[in-house]
Scaffold this active site. Structure first.
Site, PDB file in Angstrom:
ATOM      1  N   LYS A 178       0.847  -1.206   0.000  1.00  0.00           N
ATOM      2  CA  LYS A 178       0.000   0.000   0.000  1.00  0.00           C
ATOM      3  C   LYS A 178       0.875   1.246   0.000  1.00  0.00           C
ATOM      4  CE  LYS A 178      -1.891   2.768   3.221  1.00  0.00           C
ATOM      5  NZ  LYS A 178      -2.010   4.011   2.462  1.00  0.00           N
ATOM      6  N   GLY A 231       7.248   4.489   8.097  1.00  0.00           N
ATOM      7  CA  GLY A 231       6.467   5.706   8.283  1.00  0.00           C
ATOM      8  C   GLY A 231       6.818   6.343   9.611  1.00  0.00           C
ATOM      9  N   GLY A 236       3.614   3.966  13.508  1.00  0.00           N
ATOM     10  CA  GLY A 236       4.316   2.683  13.655  1.00  0.00           C
ATOM     11  C   GLY A 236       3.954   1.975  14.957  1.00  0.00           C
ATOM     12  N   GLU A 253      10.299   0.582  10.210  1.00  0.00           N
ATOM     13  CA  GLU A 253      11.286   1.605   9.809  1.00  0.00           C
ATOM     14  C   GLU A 253      10.653   2.961  10.069  1.00  0.00           C
ATOM     15  OE1 GLU A 253      14.250   0.993   9.091  1.00  0.00           O
ATOM     16  OE2 GLU A 253      14.344  -1.024   8.247  1.00  0.00           O
TER      17      GLU A 253
HETATM   18  P1  NAP Z   1       2.854   8.030   8.091  1.00  0.00           P
HETATM   19  O1  NAP Z   1       1.884   9.124   8.194  1.00  0.00           O
HETATM   20  O2  NAP Z   1       3.200   7.263   9.313  1.00  0.00           O
HETATM   21  O3  NAP Z   1       2.305   7.049   6.951  1.00  0.00           O
HETATM   22  C1  NAP Z   1       3.043   5.963   6.467  1.00  0.00           C
HETATM   23  C2  NAP Z   1       2.117   4.964   5.827  1.00  0.00           C
HETATM   24  O4  NAP Z   1       1.252   4.429   6.825  1.00  0.00           O
HETATM   25  C3  NAP Z   1       1.193   5.537   4.759  1.00  0.00           C
HETATM   26  O5  NAP Z   1       0.987   4.593   3.740  1.00  0.00           O
HETATM   27  C4  NAP Z   1      -0.088   5.781   5.533  1.00  0.00           C
HETATM   28  O6  NAP Z   1      -1.237   5.807   4.740  1.00  0.00           O
HETATM   29  C5  NAP Z   1      -0.098   4.576   6.445  1.00  0.00           C
HETATM   30  N1  NAP Z   1      -0.919   4.746   7.643  1.00  0.00           N
HETATM   31  C6  NAP Z   1      -1.374   5.885   8.213  1.00  0.00           C
HETATM   32  N2  NAP Z   1      -2.130   5.609   9.293  1.00  0.00           N
HETATM   33  C7  NAP Z   1      -2.176   4.267   9.398  1.00  0.00           C
HETATM   34  C8  NAP Z   1      -2.803   3.365  10.307  1.00  0.00           C
HETATM   35  N3  NAP Z   1      -3.552   3.816  11.323  1.00  0.00           N
HETATM   36  N4  NAP Z   1      -2.634   2.046  10.135  1.00  0.00           N
HETATM   37  C9  NAP Z   1      -1.883   1.569   9.122  1.00  0.00           C
HETATM   38  N5  NAP Z   1      -1.266   2.374   8.222  1.00  0.00           N
HETATM   39  C10 NAP Z   1      -1.405   3.702   8.364  1.00  0.00           C
HETATM   40  O7  NAP Z   1       4.240   8.542   7.496  1.00  0.00           O
HETATM   41  P2  NAP Z   1       4.435   9.511   6.273  1.00  0.00           P
HETATM   42  O8  NAP Z   1       4.007  10.864   6.705  1.00  0.00           O
HETATM   43  O9  NAP Z   1       3.828   8.912   5.062  1.00  0.00           O
HETATM   44  O10 NAP Z   1       6.029   9.426   6.061  1.00  0.00           O
HETATM   45  C11 NAP Z   1       6.947  10.161   6.786  1.00  0.00           C
HETATM   46  C12 NAP Z   1       7.519   9.346   7.926  1.00  0.00           C
HETATM   47  O11 NAP Z   1       8.131   8.145   7.435  1.00  0.00           O
HETATM   48  C13 NAP Z   1       8.626  10.060   8.652  1.00  0.00           C
HETATM   49  O12 NAP Z   1       8.434   9.896  10.038  1.00  0.00           O
HETATM   50  C14 NAP Z   1       9.887   9.338   8.207  1.00  0.00           C
HETATM   51  O13 NAP Z   1      10.954   9.407   9.120  1.00  0.00           O
HETATM   52  C15 NAP Z   1       9.395   7.947   8.048  1.00  0.00           C
HETATM   53  N6  NAP Z   1      10.296   7.166   7.186  1.00  0.00           N
HETATM   54  C16 NAP Z   1      11.144   6.249   7.750  1.00  0.00           C
HETATM   55  C17 NAP Z   1      12.023   5.529   6.962  1.00  0.00           C
HETATM   56  C18 NAP Z   1      12.996   4.536   7.565  1.00  0.00           C
HETATM   57  O14 NAP Z   1      13.565   3.763   6.817  1.00  0.00           O
HETATM   58  N7  NAP Z   1      13.208   4.522   8.866  1.00  0.00           N
HETATM   59  C19 NAP Z   1      12.028   5.734   5.582  1.00  0.00           C
HETATM   60  C20 NAP Z   1      11.161   6.666   5.031  1.00  0.00           C
HETATM   61  C21 NAP Z   1      10.292   7.387   5.851  1.00  0.00           C
HETATM   62  P3  NAP Z   1      -1.882   7.225   4.325  1.00  0.00           P
HETATM   63  O15 NAP Z   1      -0.968   7.796   3.333  1.00  0.00           O
HETATM   64  O16 NAP Z   1      -3.181   6.860   3.738  1.00  0.00           O
HETATM   65  O17 NAP Z   1      -1.978   8.061   5.550  1.00  0.00           O
END
Ligand code: NAP
Ligand code: MG
Length: 499
Positions: A178, A231, A236, A253
């Site tokens: 997804k 995310g 997470g 991650e």
């Molecule tokens: P996010 O808001 O946590 O969303 C990540 C993914 O999770 C999206 O596909 C999102 O879908 C989904 N999601 C949201 N709420 C959910 C729930 N309740 N249950 C299951 N899935 C859910 O993160 P983001 O804003 O997209 O990305 C930025 C974050 O990613 C930053 O914190 C960054 O540090 C982290 N990141 C970490 C790494 C690593 O390798 N450590 C790499 C890249 C990014 P929707 O889009 O529909 O909300």
């Protein structure tokens, strides 16, 4: 307007209730694509398709060399379309066109290739004879985990999607992936290539829609064996709690607030360029961006002066323009979050050395100036929390021990970086950092052989490298065989039933 569909059980389809969502170009604020807004039912159907394909076993029982050949075939078609993918990443994410081919597309292809080739490695480990038994040939077998649910963030969907798909597929798993709602297009394009490949139908499925509905189904469905979530830390934690209900194998991650330490023998100009590259690429929207620059008191004033002069020269603008070096943020929401943190920084007493506002002359688009706070105290909110925008915190330190203490004073533990002319001294620091990964005299580039992941609140598990493939996408099965000839003469026969 491009119209996309989801990919379930080898078929392209709309959401069961017909809902859609528009995808916005962050530089123009205009919708350029439409994707299905998948329902709970759609997610369930995708998971069942993956489960059925796993049960059928066509992919998981395939000779690994054959799996490798098929994945390399996918890669070849992916490479033929590099330019299209780069253009699409720029359109959806806002990363400048001069960077997306290298940063987004090549990286995705390299990671895909690594796993495609690794698929062909021996997966059975011979064991020495077990001493307690006279003749025995135990062995350990690596088997696929089963149905993998892979949830991808918006900041690097192609890189993380390609990596997640290839690692899971290399080991014979089935997968439901997804993308983030606001950034789904490039991953769907990759699925089009997979659709034309010899990967059996149902092995790879893609659903689009909200994390809080279909993401939750993926994290909790009893037929899902593994959840790979990339995310934010808060989401997470929630995903981990959902996955724990059925004790799923999980890889997390999550966020970061990485520090780059410039030791006092670093050339100041090198330190300045490195601090900029480490923090501002992709407008700061990278999990391992080095958003805290730790600078020794001896070079602090010169560093700050040169840094500010150089950051002001970053060319913010239309990402389609070849001369642009920094595009917009991905969304209005991301810009609002960044601006909120800039206000907090000012209120906390950090000194705003440059940026902090919206660039002049750019009417449309979620642009923000590259921003530098100096005289930052590491305990401030802007140094402790992940902003995920182009905001660099410069922190002064005295002595190597203080640098290590400040770098480690963080709830996150994703990555650290050290710059020094003295490699032994840099290694000494690297080994003291409480993080999963360290760069020495390098930023952003990491060998594909190295496992990558975070400790503390940056995550659980490792992706990439053999660790990332074997530990995260296979389960170990131990097989005990007794090759003794006279099975009636076992010492344990009389232990329960007296002879
Ligand atoms: P996010 O808001 O946590 O969303 C990540 C993914 O999770 C999206 O596909 C999102 O879908 C989904 N999601 C949201 N709420 C959910 C729930 N309740 N249950 C299951 N899935 C859910 O993160 P983001 O804003 O997209 O990305 C930025 C974050 O990613 C930053 O914190 C960054 O540090 C982290 N990141 C970490 C790494 C690593 O390798 N450590 C790499 C890249 C990014 P929707 O889009 O529909 O909300
Ligand atoms: Mg989000």
């Amino acid at each position: 307007m491009k119209n996309y569909q989801m990919y379930i059980d080898g078929q392209w389809c709309d959401a069961s209730d017909g809902r859609t969502t528009d995808v916005i170009n962050p530089a123009t604020e205009k919708a350029f694509a439409r994707v299905p807004f998948g329902s709970v039912e759609d997610a369930g159907r995708a998971i069942k398709a993956a489960h059925n394909s796993f049960e059928t076993g066509e992919w998981r029982n395939m000779d690994p060399a054959e799996r490798s050949r098929i994945l390399l075939d996918v890669l070849k078609k992916f490479q033929e379309k590099s330019q299209d993918f780069a253009a699409l990443e720029t359109e959806n994410l806002g990363i400048p066109i001069s960077q997306s081919a290298l940063i987004n597309v090549s990286t995705a292809q390299n990671r895909f290739e690594w796993f495609a080739k690794a698929a062909n490695r021996v997966l059975e480990e011979p064991m020495p004879l077990f001493r307690g038994l006279a003749v025995a040939a135990p062995y350990i077998r690596r088997e696929p985990v089963g149905v993998c649910a892979t949830i991808v963030p918006w900041n690097a969907p192609l890189v993380l999607g390609a990596q997640g798909l290839a690692a899971a597929l290399a080991m014979g798993n089935s997968i439901v992936i997804k993308p983030a709602t606001i950034m789904p297009c490039s991953l769907i394009e990759l699925l089009k290539i997979i659709d034309e490949s010899e990967i059996p139908k149902g092995v790879v499925n893609l659903v689009t829609g909200s994390g809080s509905t279909i993401g939750e189904v993926m994290a909790s469905h009893p037929l899902v064996d593994k959840v790979t979530f990339t995310g934010s830390t808060d989401v997470g934690k929630h995903v981990l709690s959902l996955a724990s209900e059925t004790l799923k194998n999980t890889t997390m991650e999550l966020g970061g607030k990485s520090a780059v330490i410039f030791l006092d023998d670093t050339d100041v100009d090198l330190a300045v360029s490195s601090a900029i590259w480490g923090c501002f690429v992709n407008s700061g929207q990278i999990c391992y961006a080095t958003t805290r620059a730790l600078v020794p008191a001896s070079m602090y004033d010169e560093f700050v002066e040169k840094l500010v002069e150089k950051v002001k020269r970053i060319k913010v603008g239309d990402p389609q323009d070849n001369t642009t070096t920094m595009g917009p943020l991905v969304s209005e929401k991301q810009r609002a979050t960044t601006e909120h943190y800039i206000e907090i920084g000012k209120n906390e007493g950090a000194r705003l050395a440059c940026g902090g506002g919206r660039p002049e002359g750019l009417g449309k688009g979620y642009f923000i100036e590259p921003t530098v706070f100096v005289d930052v105290d590491n305990s401030m909110t802007i140094a402790q929390e992940e902003i995920f925008g182009p905001v660099l915190c410069v922190i002064k330190y005295s002595g190597d021990d203080e640098a290590v203490r400040l770098a480690n004073d963080s709830p996150f533990g994703l990555l650290g970086a050290v710059f020094s002319k003295n490699i032994e001294r840099a290694i000494g620091i690297a080994e003291k950092l409480r993080v999963g990964n360290v760069w020495i005299n390098e930023l952003h580039f990491m060998s594909l052989d190295l496992p990558y992941g975070g400790i503390k609140q940056s995550g659980i598990g490792r992706e990439r490298g053999l660790y990332g493939m074997l530990n995260e996408y296979s389960e170990i099965k131990s097989i005990q065989i007794d090759l003794g000839h006279d099975l009636s003469q076992r010492f344990w026969h009389g232990l329960i039933v007296p002879q």
